[in-house]
Design a protein around this motif. Sequence first.
Motif, PDB file in Angstrom:
ATOM      1  N   TYR A  23       0.838  -1.189   0.000  1.00  0.00           N
ATOM      2  CA  TYR A  23       0.000   0.000   0.000  1.00  0.00           C
ATOM      3  C   TYR A  23       0.874   1.240   0.000  1.00  0.00           C
TER       4      TYR A  23
ATOM      5  N   LYS B 193      -5.425   6.696  -2.576  1.00  0.00           N
ATOM      6  CA  LYS B 193      -6.647   6.042  -3.045  1.00  0.00           C
ATOM      7  C   LYS B 193      -6.889   6.355  -4.512  1.00  0.00           C
TER       8      LYS B 193
ATOM      9  N   LYS C 171     -12.257   5.507  -4.962  1.00  0.00           N
ATOM     10  CA  LYS C 171     -11.933   5.913  -3.583  1.00  0.00           C
ATOM     11  C   LYS C 171     -11.425   4.754  -2.733  1.00  0.00           C
TER      12      LYS C 171
ATOM     13  N   PRO D  81      -8.270   2.189  -1.533  1.00  0.00           N
ATOM     14  CA  PRO D  81      -6.805   2.258  -1.448  1.00  0.00           C
ATOM     15  C   PRO D  81      -6.150   1.524  -2.612  1.00  0.00           C
TER      16      PRO D  81
END
Length: 92
Positions: A25, A44, A49, A51
């Motif tokens: 991430y 994001k 929206k 991640p």
Amino acid sequence: MDKQERQCIEAEVEYRKWSECPLWYCVKTFFNLNSGKMESEIVKDEKTKLPIAIQDKEKPQDGVFETAAGTIYYTYHRGYAEAAKQVAMATA
């Protein structure tokens, strides 16, 4: 089983789950040169929206960009929990 053994086993199970489906991430951290404040967020997708996660065994390369207002850091973290920890540390 003592506390240390249990923590070791939990870490091993977490790593095994991650190694089966490795997700990185991206965290964007902005350091404002004028105020000295840091703002951080998990990156994001603009449309959904959700991640953005990259599935790969190899860690993507981090990036640093300078702007007139400050410095932007893009860092990749193993799993959502690690990314959330980074956001919490940079925001505190």
